[in-house]
Design a protein around this motif. Sequence first.
Motif, mmCIF file in Angstrom:
data_model
loop_
_atom_site.group_PDB
_atom_site.id
_atom_site.type_symbol
_atom_site.label_atom_id
_atom_site.label_comp_id
_atom_site.label_asym_id
_atom_site.label_seq_id
_atom_site.Cartn_x
_atom_site.Cartn_y
_atom_site.Cartn_z
ATOM 1 N N VAL A 131 0.840 -1.202 0.000
ATOM 2 C CA VAL A 131 0.000 0.000 0.000
ATOM 3 C C VAL A 131 0.868 1.243 0.000
ATOM 4 O O VAL A 131 0.648 2.178 -0.767
ATOM 5 C CB VAL A 131 -0.932 -0.023 1.235
ATOM 6 C CG1 VAL A 131 -1.606 1.314 1.411
ATOM 7 C CG2 VAL A 131 -1.977 -1.103 1.089
ATOM 8 N N ARG A 132 1.883 1.241 0.870
ATOM 9 C CA ARG A 132 2.758 2.418 0.967
ATOM 10 C C ARG A 132 3.467 2.668 -0.348
ATOM 11 O O ARG A 132 3.538 3.808 -0.814
ATOM 12 C CB ARG A 132 3.800 2.185 2.059
ATOM 13 C CG ARG A 132 3.519 2.923 3.329
ATOM 14 C CD ARG A 132 4.667 2.765 4.284
ATOM 15 N NE ARG A 132 4.312 1.935 5.397
ATOM 16 C CZ ARG A 132 5.012 0.880 5.806
ATOM 17 N NH1 ARG A 132 6.081 0.519 5.173
ATOM 18 N NH2 ARG A 132 4.612 0.196 6.847
ATOM 19 N N SER A 133 3.979 1.603 -0.965
ATOM 20 C CA SER A 133 4.720 1.792 -2.208
ATOM 21 C C SER A 133 3.801 2.321 -3.299
ATOM 22 O O SER A 133 4.192 3.188 -4.089
ATOM 23 C CB SER A 133 5.344 0.463 -2.623
ATOM 24 O OG SER A 133 6.309 0.667 -3.597
ATOM 25 N N TYR A 134 2.555 1.834 -3.349
ATOM 26 C CA TYR A 134 1.590 2.314 -4.338
ATOM 27 C C TYR A 134 1.349 3.800 -4.171
ATOM 28 O O TYR A 134 1.433 4.586 -5.125
ATOM 29 C CB TYR A 134 0.297 1.518 -4.174
ATOM 30 C CG TYR A 134 -0.835 1.928 -5.072
ATOM 31 C CD1 TYR A 134 -1.995 2.489 -4.548
ATOM 32 C CD2 TYR A 134 -0.763 1.728 -6.435
ATOM 33 C CE1 TYR A 134 -3.038 2.848 -5.365
ATOM 34 C CE2 TYR A 134 -1.814 2.086 -7.260
ATOM 35 C CZ TYR A 134 -2.948 2.638 -6.721
ATOM 36 O OH TYR A 134 -3.987 2.999 -7.529
ATOM 37 N N VAL A 135 1.097 4.221 -2.919
ATOM 38 C CA VAL A 135 0.800 5.636 -2.696
ATOM 39 C C VAL A 135 2.024 6.489 -2.991
ATOM 40 O O VAL A 135 1.920 7.565 -3.574
ATOM 41 C CB VAL A 135 0.318 5.836 -1.248
ATOM 42 C CG1 VAL A 135 0.117 7.300 -0.954
ATOM 43 C CG2 VAL A 135 -0.981 5.105 -1.026
ATOM 44 N N ARG A 136 3.206 5.980 -2.602
ATOM 45 C CA ARG A 136 4.418 6.755 -2.863
ATOM 46 C C ARG A 136 4.679 6.928 -4.351
ATOM 47 O O ARG A 136 5.119 7.992 -4.793
ATOM 48 C CB ARG A 136 5.633 6.038 -2.270
ATOM 49 C CG ARG A 136 5.835 6.355 -0.851
ATOM 50 C CD ARG A 136 7.079 5.704 -0.344
ATOM 51 N NE ARG A 136 7.403 6.254 0.932
ATOM 52 C CZ ARG A 136 8.634 6.500 1.337
ATOM 53 N NH1 ARG A 136 9.628 6.232 0.541
ATOM 54 N NH2 ARG A 136 8.837 6.995 2.525
ATOM 55 N N THR A 137 4.450 5.884 -5.146
ATOM 56 C CA THR A 137 4.673 5.997 -6.595
ATOM 57 C C THR A 137 3.766 7.067 -7.165
ATOM 58 O O THR A 137 4.191 7.909 -7.966
ATOM 59 C CB THR A 137 4.372 4.668 -7.287
ATOM 60 O OG1 THR A 137 4.875 3.621 -6.506
ATOM 61 C CG2 THR A 137 4.970 4.634 -8.664
ATOM 62 N N ARG A 138 2.489 7.064 -6.755
ATOM 63 C CA ARG A 138 1.564 8.072 -7.262
ATOM 64 C C ARG A 138 2.008 9.465 -6.840
ATOM 65 O O ARG A 138 1.997 10.407 -7.633
ATOM 66 C CB ARG A 138 0.162 7.812 -6.738
ATOM 67 C CG ARG A 138 -0.459 6.558 -7.288
ATOM 68 C CD ARG A 138 -1.855 6.405 -6.771
ATOM 69 N NE ARG A 138 -2.694 7.491 -7.242
ATOM 70 C CZ ARG A 138 -3.316 7.488 -8.403
ATOM 71 N NH1 ARG A 138 -3.208 6.466 -9.189
ATOM 72 N NH2 ARG A 138 -4.040 8.513 -8.765
ATOM 73 N N LEU A 139 2.413 9.619 -5.588
ATOM 74 C CA LEU A 139 2.841 10.927 -5.116
ATOM 75 C C LEU A 139 4.047 11.411 -5.894
ATOM 76 O O LEU A 139 4.148 12.591 -6.229
ATOM 77 C CB LEU A 139 3.185 10.863 -3.627
ATOM 78 C CG LEU A 139 2.009 10.981 -2.681
ATOM 79 C CD1 LEU A 139 2.494 10.961 -1.255
ATOM 80 C CD2 LEU A 139 1.267 12.277 -2.927
ATOM 81 N N PHE A 140 4.963 10.509 -6.190
ATOM 82 C CA PHE A 140 6.149 10.906 -6.950
ATOM 83 C C PHE A 140 5.752 11.445 -8.311
ATOM 84 O O PHE A 140 6.240 12.480 -8.762
ATOM 85 C CB PHE A 140 7.087 9.715 -7.095
ATOM 86 C CG PHE A 140 8.225 9.967 -8.030
ATOM 87 C CD1 PHE A 140 8.316 9.302 -9.224
ATOM 88 C CD2 PHE A 140 9.202 10.889 -7.709
ATOM 89 C CE1 PHE A 140 9.361 9.538 -10.090
ATOM 90 C CE2 PHE A 140 10.253 11.128 -8.566
ATOM 91 C CZ PHE A 140 10.331 10.455 -9.763
ATOM 92 N N LYS A 141 4.825 10.757 -8.990
ATOM 93 C CA LYS A 141 4.391 11.233 -10.299
ATOM 94 C C LYS A 141 3.663 12.565 -10.173
ATOM 95 O O LYS A 141 3.823 13.461 -11.013
ATOM 96 C CB LYS A 141 3.464 10.210 -10.949
ATOM 97 C CG LYS A 141 4.175 8.982 -11.423
ATOM 98 C CD LYS A 141 3.254 8.150 -12.267
ATOM 99 C CE LYS A 141 3.656 6.704 -12.227
ATOM 100 N NZ LYS A 141 2.666 5.860 -12.881
ATOM 101 N N ILE A 142 2.865 12.699 -9.126
ATOM 102 C CA ILE A 142 2.139 13.965 -8.951
ATOM 103 C C ILE A 142 3.109 15.100 -8.717
ATOM 104 O O ILE A 142 2.954 16.198 -9.255
ATOM 105 C CB ILE A 142 1.147 13.836 -7.778
ATOM 106 C CG1 ILE A 142 -0.001 12.935 -8.175
ATOM 107 C CG2 ILE A 142 0.608 15.192 -7.368
ATOM 108 C CD1 ILE A 142 -0.950 12.646 -7.067
ATOM 109 N N GLU A 143 4.146 14.857 -7.910
ATOM 110 C CA GLU A 143 5.128 15.915 -7.672
ATOM 111 C C GLU A 143 5.839 16.301 -8.952
ATOM 112 O O GLU A 143 6.080 17.474 -9.211
ATOM 113 C CB GLU A 143 6.162 15.444 -6.646
ATOM 114 C CG GLU A 143 5.700 15.544 -5.237
ATOM 115 C CD GLU A 143 6.691 14.902 -4.293
ATOM 116 O OE1 GLU A 143 7.826 14.606 -4.730
ATOM 117 O OE2 GLU A 143 6.326 14.692 -3.133
#
Lengths: 245, 187
Positions: free
Chosen positions: A118-130
């Motif tokens: 779950v954490r890795s999924y959310v982090r990947t999305r956040l990275f793309k959003i940033e």
Amino acid sequence: MSNWAAQYNRSRSTHAPAALLQDEEDDDDPMPPAIEQEPEPEPEPETPLEQLTRHWMNERHAPDILPVQDDLLGKLLDHIRRQSDTIQLLRGDPSTSEEEHIRIMLAQTEVERVKFVVRSYVRTRLFKIESYARYIVANEDVQTRITTAERDYASRHAQLIDRHFHNSVLQSLPESQTALDDTPSFMPSMVTEPDTRRAVFAHALRNTVARTPDGKTIDLAKGSLTLIAFAAVAELITRGDVELV
Amino acid sequence: MSLPPSLRQSVTPPELELIACQQLVEIVPLISMEKTAFISGAYGPLRPPHRAKIPIWMAVNLKQKKKCHIIAPVWLTVEYLQQKLTQETTQAHFTQLPFRFAEISRVLLDVASDDLQNPDKLRTLLKDLREARQAKARAGLENLEHSTLGLSNLSAMEINEIRPFFIQAMAVLGQLQPVFNKDRNTV
């Protein structure tokens, strides 16, 4: 001990106990030659964890932001919370036996594994959003694929970066040079867009057809692996016909 | 920042192992356990000496505490791998192997080498298989063109190894190809 039984009954009613039977991934395993004549067994429906793993891998490999799976995430987070509560309860209880300790340990290990995904999924999305914050703020289409919280995060991030650039460099430049969204000719624009022409390894889960940006149509047989531009399979991924590997 | 630079380009082998370990494997338990509800599903009951199917991560956990014996999957035997190796060296395309065989075989050889028949021979066979397939992948690089490339029967770890290079090569080839873009937004 009764907590586990209650949980088991509850989880049984929500999704089939796919774990005791062959899960979808095992369909890739070849049967030994003697039984090759049998028709392929129907794949079991995916458990929520398998679905999240698939979406996580898709998100990691895709250059663009994929539609968010917030109800799947919500279900899994609830499940994690319930498991952690049960574990806490059983750990505090002095009447637990040796066998119970093993079950508690296994349950804890699994909770950690699911939390990692779950954490890795959310982090990947956040990275793309940033990376694409300004592009998201300017573009309506992408905003349908992210949650409201992520959208707020994107706009705050874009504002922070803008303010930082202004205060450090841009205010000393002449007025006409202070814009951050120029589109000079013969060069990519200042607002970075996701590169949808990047190649990805697509594994087709069903027989489908992909259309490349050049206009060519490619047939994807079920189970085949193709190196193809992301733009060609973006819709197929949303529909679930193709997964990125 | 959100995602450490080492994870931005590709998936790491430990992450591939995490996914591979969610698959099921057969064990002979040495302890008994009631049917338990986990997040990925319900497993058990474990009644020695009856066999049971549990996820690999659970089997590895129990094996390290000496509470079970792992039974090798059908494809992790000397005969099967030998057969695949001869097929691999005689044919031009990739033979069909379980998608995550590299990760699963590594984990099982590390933890349960006493449960597998002839682990050293298995290791040599797997190494030979890997080298043969890598040679084919390198040869397949010649067929790389700017739009698509079909490569069936590659395993997850092999894809991961060639991924950065192939993606960059395709990007460069795409730049060399004249692209007729009428409108930037059409896909």
